[in-house]
Write an enzyme that holds these catalytic residues in place. Sequence first.
Site, PDB file in Angstrom:
ATOM      1  N   VAL A  99      -0.120  -9.854  -2.645  1.00 20.18           N
ATOM      2  CA  VAL A  99       0.553 -10.364  -3.437  1.00 20.18           C
ATOM      3  C   VAL A  99       1.909 -11.193  -3.005  1.00 20.18           C
ATOM      4  O   VAL A  99       2.245 -10.128  -2.099  1.00 20.18           O
ATOM      5  CB  VAL A  99       0.412  -9.239  -4.299  1.00 20.18           C
ATOM      6  CG1 VAL A  99      -1.240  -9.347  -4.614  1.00 20.18           C
ATOM      7  CG2 VAL A  99       1.031  -8.374  -4.090  1.00 20.18           C
ATOM      8  N   SER A 139      -2.301  -0.861  -1.244  1.00 19.58           N
ATOM      9  CA  SER A 139      -1.561  -1.197  -0.626  1.00 19.58           C
ATOM     10  C   SER A 139      -0.126  -2.186  -1.574  1.00 19.58           C
ATOM     11  O   SER A 139      -0.448  -3.263  -1.994  1.00 19.58           O
ATOM     12  CB  SER A 139      -1.986  -2.260   0.645  1.00 19.58           C
ATOM     13  OG  SER A 139      -0.765  -2.414   1.257  1.00 19.58           O
ATOM     14  N   LEU A 141       1.474  -4.257   0.560  1.00 18.65           N
ATOM     15  CA  LEU A 141       1.446  -5.542   0.792  1.00 18.65           C
ATOM     16  C   LEU A 141       0.420  -6.304   0.096  1.00 18.65           C
ATOM     17  O   LEU A 141       0.344  -7.083   0.800  1.00 18.65           O
ATOM     18  CB  LEU A 141       1.498  -5.309   1.874  1.00 18.65           C
ATOM     19  CG  LEU A 141       3.047  -4.251   2.260  1.00 18.65           C
ATOM     20  CD1 LEU A 141       3.488  -4.269   4.022  1.00 18.65           C
ATOM     21  CD2 LEU A 141       4.152  -5.082   1.785  1.00 18.65           C
ATOM     22  N   GLU A 142      -0.558  -6.019  -0.447  1.00 15.42           N
ATOM     23  CA  GLU A 142      -2.043  -6.477   0.095  1.00 15.42           C
ATOM     24  C   GLU A 142      -2.035  -7.200  -1.951  1.00 15.42           C
ATOM     25  O   GLU A 142      -1.978  -7.544  -2.224  1.00 15.42           O
ATOM     26  CB  GLU A 142      -3.360  -5.568   0.431  1.00 15.42           C
ATOM     27  CG  GLU A 142      -2.914  -5.047   1.870  1.00 15.42           C
ATOM     28  CD  GLU A 142      -4.137  -5.033   3.025  1.00 15.42           C
ATOM     29  OE1 GLU A 142      -4.659  -4.241   2.333  1.00 15.42           O
ATOM     30  OE2 GLU A 142      -3.834  -4.491   3.551  1.00 15.42           O
ATOM     31  N   MET A 143      -2.777  -5.671  -2.714  1.00 17.67           N
ATOM     32  CA  MET A 143      -3.030  -6.167  -3.927  1.00 17.67           C
ATOM     33  C   MET A 143      -2.134  -5.269  -5.160  1.00 17.67           C
ATOM     34  O   MET A 143      -2.484  -5.502  -6.203  1.00 17.67           O
ATOM     35  CB  MET A 143      -4.434  -5.740  -3.872  1.00 17.67           C
ATOM     36  CG  MET A 143      -5.673  -6.763  -3.215  1.00 17.67           C
ATOM     37  SD  MET A 143      -7.522  -5.786  -3.490  1.00 17.67           S
ATOM     38  CE  MET A 143      -8.030  -7.241  -4.458  1.00 17.67           C
TER      39      MET A 143
END
Length: 333
Positions: A99, A139, A141-143
Amino acid sequence: MNGENSYKLLPAGVRLLAACMAVFVFSSPVQAGDGAILKYKNEPITPIPLHSGEDPDIVSLGRDLFHDPRLSTDDTVSCAFCHPIEQGGMDGLIVSVGVEGRQGPINTPTVLNSGLHFVQFWDGRSPTLEAQIDGPTHSPLEMASNWPEIVQKLNADDEYKERFAKLYPEKGIHPDTIRSAIATYERYLLTPNSPFDRFLRGEDDALSQEAKQGYVLFKGFGCSSCHQGVAVGGNMYEKLGVFRDYFKDRGNITKADWGRYNVTGVEEHKFEFKVPSLRNIELTAPYFHDGAAKTLQAAVKTMAKYQLGRSIKDHEVELIVAFLKSLTGEIKP
Ligand code: HEC
Ligand code: HEC
């Protein structure tokens, strides 16, 4: 180092002889697990089953969840965003992007055939596909989402509500059932019928002469002491840099490079990773947990040098690459 590796400590000549015998001494056909006939048994690699046997309605629900950006905090990033199925199940980037364009610390592995691995993630920190899902969804850094947020968003969708109620009458939309449906879809994502598997099943002309020679080298060099089994990997941990210090040569060591050590805190697990599957490897460049190898040729040379302490000739690299390309199977629609 774990078990299995006494093979690679044998003198090269003995290894090559053993490898040749394994290819050229044909054994009688046997039944593979899924009922198909297997011509070559006693090989370090076995074919991917033709059918996975998952409930089609759960697979279909899992597929929709996998492709649904509402699993991320700002509705922009789905699992498929980083793991596009038709492109080989990974994003083709050196490290992932989540994201708001946030960069992750490590290369994205494919989800294809992930159900065949003994544990999930490069460092094996998740024992199952179900447990793995909390990683990306939470996370930052992810979702960057969380279960209450995800359950609330899915509950606002009548169609999801109906499907979950039908397939999971006891819990409906719940973290457990979301995990279950996505993991079921992932287990369904097998890629059977690669030329190499068809060869193992007895179609001798499914493999080119180069790929056959490459397979003999793959075994002779000892690659198959680590990359083996149905996934051609995914069944043990090994250090990156068995014979030479990969990380010293590369420089800039990060926490992600510590691998298994991040999970166990045991010093000798530093720089150990799950041996990755080589299934569909031609589709999933760049290679290694750090995305450092742009081509299969580069990856094979790195492996020969750091994992086997051997120099390898260019034409041998090409033959092994021809074999590796024969591991590309059929991606289910
Ligand atoms: C922002 C990109 C991104 C998103 C979104 C994402 N992943 Fe991943 N995925 C990765 C990266 C990077 C790794 C490797 C992380 C590690 O090993 O530390 C990974 C690892 C995995 C693995 C382990 C594969 C293996 O060989 O060990 C599975 C399975 C997986 N992801 C499934 C999913 C599912 C299911 C979702 C959605 C819920 C998802 N991923 C969302 C980037 C992403
Ligand atoms: C001692 C065990 C071992 C041996 C022997 C070995 N490998 Fe590997 N291989 C690994 C590990 C561990 C990794 C993951 C390294 C990383 O990314 O940190 C890997 C990664 C790879 C990759 C990249 C996979 C990906 O998804 O990024 C390829 C390709 C590969 N190996 C091919 C080979 C070939 C070809 C040989 C023989 C010349 C070989 N390997 C020998 C352990 C081994």
